[in-house]
Design an enzyme around this catalytic site. Structure first.
Site, mmCIF file in Angstrom:
data_model
loop_
_atom_site.group_PDB
_atom_site.id
_atom_site.type_symbol
_atom_site.label_atom_id
_atom_site.label_comp_id
_atom_site.label_asym_id
_atom_site.label_seq_id
_atom_site.Cartn_x
_atom_site.Cartn_y
_atom_site.Cartn_z
ATOM 1 N N SER A 168 0.867 -1.184 0.000
ATOM 2 C CA SER A 168 0.000 0.000 0.000
ATOM 3 C C SER A 168 0.901 1.231 0.000
ATOM 4 O O SER A 168 2.060 1.156 0.438
ATOM 5 C CB SER A 168 -0.864 0.015 1.259
ATOM 6 O OG SER A 168 -1.447 1.290 1.439
ATOM 7 N N TYR A 177 -2.055 -1.103 10.274
ATOM 8 C CA TYR A 177 -2.138 -1.555 8.880
ATOM 9 C C TYR A 177 -0.929 -1.042 8.095
ATOM 10 O O TYR A 177 -0.271 -1.793 7.373
ATOM 11 C CB TYR A 177 -3.443 -1.035 8.267
ATOM 12 C CG TYR A 177 -3.578 -1.242 6.778
ATOM 13 C CD1 TYR A 177 -3.841 -2.502 6.260
ATOM 14 C CD2 TYR A 177 -3.458 -0.166 5.891
ATOM 15 C CE1 TYR A 177 -3.978 -2.695 4.886
ATOM 16 C CE2 TYR A 177 -3.605 -0.350 4.528
ATOM 17 C CZ TYR A 177 -3.862 -1.613 4.024
ATOM 18 O OH TYR A 177 -3.995 -1.794 2.673
HETATM 19 N N1 LIG Z 1 -8.664 -0.977 -1.613
HETATM 20 C C1 LIG Z 1 -7.714 -0.125 -1.231
HETATM 21 O O1 LIG Z 1 -7.935 1.089 -1.082
HETATM 22 C C2 LIG Z 1 -6.324 -0.643 -0.994
HETATM 23 C C3 LIG Z 1 -5.283 0.303 -0.901
HETATM 24 C C4 LIG Z 1 -3.992 -0.146 -0.677
HETATM 25 C C5 LIG Z 1 -3.743 -1.505 -0.574
HETATM 26 N N2 LIG Z 1 -4.769 -2.411 -0.658
HETATM 27 C C6 LIG Z 1 -4.448 -3.824 -0.509
HETATM 28 O O2 LIG Z 1 -4.998 -4.560 -1.578
HETATM 29 C C7 LIG Z 1 -5.188 -5.913 -1.174
HETATM 30 C C8 LIG Z 1 -6.564 -6.378 -1.603
HETATM 31 O O3 LIG Z 1 -7.531 -5.666 -0.868
HETATM 32 P P1 LIG Z 1 -8.870 -5.121 -1.503
HETATM 33 O O4 LIG Z 1 -8.812 -3.655 -1.437
HETATM 34 O O5 LIG Z 1 -9.139 -5.760 -2.791
HETATM 35 O O6 LIG Z 1 -9.918 -5.562 -0.372
HETATM 36 P P2 LIG Z 1 -11.066 -6.654 -0.370
HETATM 37 O O7 LIG Z 1 -12.027 -6.438 -1.469
HETATM 38 O O8 LIG Z 1 -11.568 -6.621 1.040
HETATM 39 O O9 LIG Z 1 -10.292 -8.006 -0.643
HETATM 40 C C9 LIG Z 1 -9.538 -8.649 0.339
HETATM 41 C C10 LIG Z 1 -9.380 -10.099 -0.076
HETATM 42 O O10 LIG Z 1 -8.616 -10.774 0.939
HETATM 43 C C11 LIG Z 1 -9.343 -11.910 1.365
HETATM 44 N N3 LIG Z 1 -9.109 -12.178 2.774
HETATM 45 C C12 LIG Z 1 -9.378 -11.347 3.823
HETATM 46 N N4 LIG Z 1 -9.099 -11.983 4.967
HETATM 47 C C13 LIG Z 1 -8.641 -13.216 4.629
HETATM 48 C C14 LIG Z 1 -8.202 -14.326 5.382
HETATM 49 N N5 LIG Z 1 -8.168 -14.289 6.718
HETATM 50 N N6 LIG Z 1 -7.810 -15.442 4.724
HETATM 51 C C15 LIG Z 1 -7.861 -15.491 3.379
HETATM 52 N N7 LIG Z 1 -8.257 -14.465 2.603
HETATM 53 C C16 LIG Z 1 -8.648 -13.343 3.236
HETATM 54 C C17 LIG Z 1 -10.814 -11.580 1.120
HETATM 55 O O11 LIG Z 1 -11.557 -12.756 0.911
HETATM 56 P P3 LIG Z 1 -12.464 -13.517 1.988
HETATM 57 O O12 LIG Z 1 -13.140 -12.453 2.817
HETATM 58 O O13 LIG Z 1 -13.387 -14.313 1.131
HETATM 59 O O14 LIG Z 1 -11.516 -14.357 2.771
HETATM 60 C C18 LIG Z 1 -10.720 -10.803 -0.178
HETATM 61 O O15 LIG Z 1 -10.699 -11.688 -1.257
HETATM 62 C C19 LIG Z 1 -4.959 -5.938 0.338
HETATM 63 O O16 LIG Z 1 -3.669 -6.436 0.618
HETATM 64 C C20 LIG Z 1 -5.049 -4.486 0.730
HETATM 65 O O17 LIG Z 1 -4.313 -4.188 1.889
HETATM 66 C C21 LIG Z 1 -6.043 -2.009 -0.872
#
Ligand SMILES: NC(=O)c1ccc[n+]([C@@H]2O[C@H](COP(=O)([O-])OP(=O)(O)OC[C@H]3O[C@@H](n4cnc5c(N)ncnc54)[C@H](OP(=O)(O)O)[C@@H]3O)[C@@H](O)[C@H]2O)c1
Length: 269
Positions: free
Chosen positions: A145, A158
């Site tokens: 991030s 985080y």
């Molecule tokens: N969206 C943003 O603004 C943003 C910004 C910077 C970085 N990121 C990073 O991008 C990555 C993806 O996040 P996203 O934004 O796409 O969020 P998201 O839509 O909430 O996706 C998170 C994914 O991780 C899985 N997950 C969560 N807890 C888990 C667990 N205990 N075991 C296995 N899988 C798990 C979830 O699936 P299940 O719930 O089905 O397990 C989901 O598929 C993350 O690393 C996040 O930190 C996001």
């Protein structure tokens, strides 16, 4: 559309493929022709995505329902990944966040954040490496991030986990410098996904034009990967900022290699 022949590109593992950024990675890697191993907790979502992708592309998709923040789920995923010699690409994308002030964050929440964002990512990276080293080939994409670049008051825990991901990936890149294994640190800024629901922050509260589309984020990250970038920060327009950041960190570390304290720390008086 489906076929049984393994993809010549091998298998891409995408953790956290049930929503958001991981789901788009799955789609884009399927379009490129990779077979897929999709991991997350919500099996219904993974199954639906697997069916959809196998209908649209001539690839094989396997799903693994596992809680990567739990030792049993992580052990299962590790066994699976270690045993699969077809894996050529690992996208460590699964992540979670919390905006609770540190003083109000429970030990359980802290442990879950570290278990998923730090431990699982590290263990799964370690699990693919023996085969990657054997073949002198393979790619690891670690999704961090922009808050991994420096402390940010909204999300110190985080952000700290993402700073770990950056530091770990940088160190590993140097450890593997003599190999052909590729590493990338992807640093999304605010991006449309379900993580905002997880944090209890409505996306609508962030205002117009703040969040990047999920597809735009992943497409930029993959363009960065194709171009051989190490740090890909899709929202950073001035590329020199990233180069300067890397140079300043390296220069600072090199400057620490002194056995004597700096003169400013000489005893007073
Ligand atoms: N969206 C943003 O603004 C943003 C910004 C910077 C970085 N990121 C990073 O991008 C990555 C993806 O996040 P996203 O934004 O796409 O969020 P998201 O839509 O909430 O996706 C998170 C994914 O991780 C899985 N997950 C969560 N807890 C888990 C667990 N205990 N075991 C296995 N899988 C798990 C979830 O699936 P299940 O719930 O089905 O397990 C989901 O598929 C993350 O690393 C996040 O930190 C996001």
């Amino acid at each position: 559309m489906s076929q049984v022949t393994p993809s010549p590109l091998g298998t891409a593992v995408v953790t956290g493929a049930s929503s958001g950024i991981g789901k788009v990675y799955a789609d884009r890697l399927a379009a490129r022709g990779y077979d897929l191993l999709l991991i997350a907790r919500r099996g219904d979502r993974l199954a639906a995505l697997a069916t959809e992708l196998q209908d649209r592309f001539p690839i094989r998709v396997e799903v693994l329902v596992a809680d990567l923040a739990h030792p049993d789920g992580l052990a299962e995923a590790t066994r699976k990944i270690s045993a699969d010699s077809a894996i050529t690409l690992l996208v460590n994308n699964a992540g979670t966040s919390s905006v609770e002030p540190v003083a109000q964050t429970s030990a359980e929440t802290i442990a879950k954040l570290v278990a998923l964002n730090v431990t699982a990512l590290t263990v799964l990276t370690s699990a693919v490496l023996p085969r990657f080293l054997e073949r002198n080939a393979g790619t690891i994409v670690n999704v961090g991030s922009v808050v991994g670049f420096t402390g940010y008051p909204w999300v110190p825990i985080y952000g700290g986990t993402k700073a770990y991901v950056l530091n770990f990936t940088q160190g590993l890149k140097q450890q593997l410098a003599e190999t052909a294994i590729r590493l990338q640190y992807v640093a999304p800024s605010g991006t449309v996904s379900e993580i905002w629901d997880v944090m209890g922050v409505p996306m609508s509260s962030l205002g117009e034009g703040v969040l990047m589309d999920t597809e735009a984020c992943v497409d930029a990250a993959l363009r960065g990967l194709d171009d051989g970038e190490f740090i890909t920060a899709p929202s950073v327009h001035d590329e020199s900022l990233i180069r300067n950041f890397e140079e300043a960190s390296t220069t600072l570390l090199a400057a620490t290699q002194q056995s004597q304290p700096a003169p400013r720390y000489s005893p007073r008086g």
